[in-house]
Scaffold this motif. Structure first.
Motif, short mmCIF file in Angstrom:
data_model
loop_
_atom_site.label_atom_id
_atom_site.label_comp_id
_atom_site.label_asym_id
_atom_site.label_seq_id
_atom_site.Cartn_x
_atom_site.Cartn_y
_atom_site.Cartn_z
N GLN A 132 20.06 -11.49 -15.34
CA GLN A 132 19.71 -11.13 -14.33
C GLN A 132 18.58 -10.06 -14.51
O GLN A 132 18.87 -8.84 -15.31
CB GLN A 132 20.87 -10.35 -13.48
CG GLN A 132 20.62 -9.80 -11.94
CD GLN A 132 21.60 -9.03 -11.30
OE1 GLN A 132 22.37 -8.22 -11.99
NE2 GLN A 132 21.91 -9.23 -10.30
N ARG A 141 16.78 -11.42 -9.73
CA ARG A 141 16.67 -12.85 -9.68
C ARG A 141 17.69 -13.23 -10.93
O ARG A 141 17.85 -12.52 -11.98
CB ARG A 141 15.11 -13.25 -10.25
CG ARG A 141 15.24 -14.86 -10.12
CD ARG A 141 13.59 -15.33 -10.41
NE ARG A 141 13.36 -14.86 -11.79
CZ ARG A 141 12.16 -15.23 -12.55
NH1 ARG A 141 11.38 -15.59 -11.78
NH2 ARG A 141 11.97 -14.82 -13.64
N GLN A 143 19.28 -16.21 -13.70
CA GLN A 143 19.38 -17.67 -14.19
C GLN A 143 20.66 -17.53 -15.37
O GLN A 143 21.10 -16.64 -15.46
CB GLN A 143 18.18 -17.69 -15.29
CG GLN A 143 16.75 -17.58 -14.63
CD GLN A 143 15.60 -17.94 -15.56
OE1 GLN A 143 15.98 -18.11 -16.84
NE2 GLN A 143 14.49 -18.08 -15.00
#
Length: 149
Positions: A132, A141, A143
């Protein structure tokens, strides 16, 4: 005088022993995420490793690098950095914590040229890492990366 020396030596031995006992435990926590991780963007590979007392991550492979190994950081917002090579670029810096969550930053995304001031790495499973990146407390964001064997 002799008694003080013994007390001091015992205290030093205990302090040193406790320090050594804490050291390997912290290292073991960090070692849980040390290794190579496949990212979701560009089929990239980031190697998470020790950088001094903390952890960092370097970009070691990506689809763009396989096509052009001399790829440069052309999307970087800072023009002075646009000529640096992408391969080996530090994309995660100053992470500490464990055993399941590490925090640190900054993080850098060479695909977009954007940086995030802070981030969090969470070991969801032994082979799955949630990454993060946050530019502000509520602007993050995330992943999920998978461990390469």
């Amino acid at each position: 005088m002799r008694r003080r020396s013994w007390v001091w030596a015992t205290g030093l031995a205990l302090t040193t022993g406790l320090g050594l006992a804490a050291g390997p435990s912290t290292a073991q926590h960090d070692d849980a995420i040390v290794g190579r991780w496949r990212t979701t963007a560009q089929n990239g590979v980031v190697a998470i490793e020790r950088c001094g007392a903390r952890l960092c991550g370097r970009l070691v492979d990506a689809a763009a690098l396989r096509a052009n190994p001399d790829q440069r950081d052309v999307r970087n917002r800072r023009s002075a950095l646009r000529d640096r090579p992408i391969k080996g670029l530090v994309v995660l810096q100053d992470f500490s914590g464990g055993p399941q969550t590490w925090s640190g930053g900054p993080l850098y995304d060479p695909e977009s040229g954007q940086s995030a001031a802070t981030g969090r790495l969470t070991l969801a499973e032994p082979d799955r890492l949630t990454v993060q990146a946050c530019i502000a407390p509520l602007l993050c964001r995330t992943q999920t990366w998978t461990r390469l064997r």
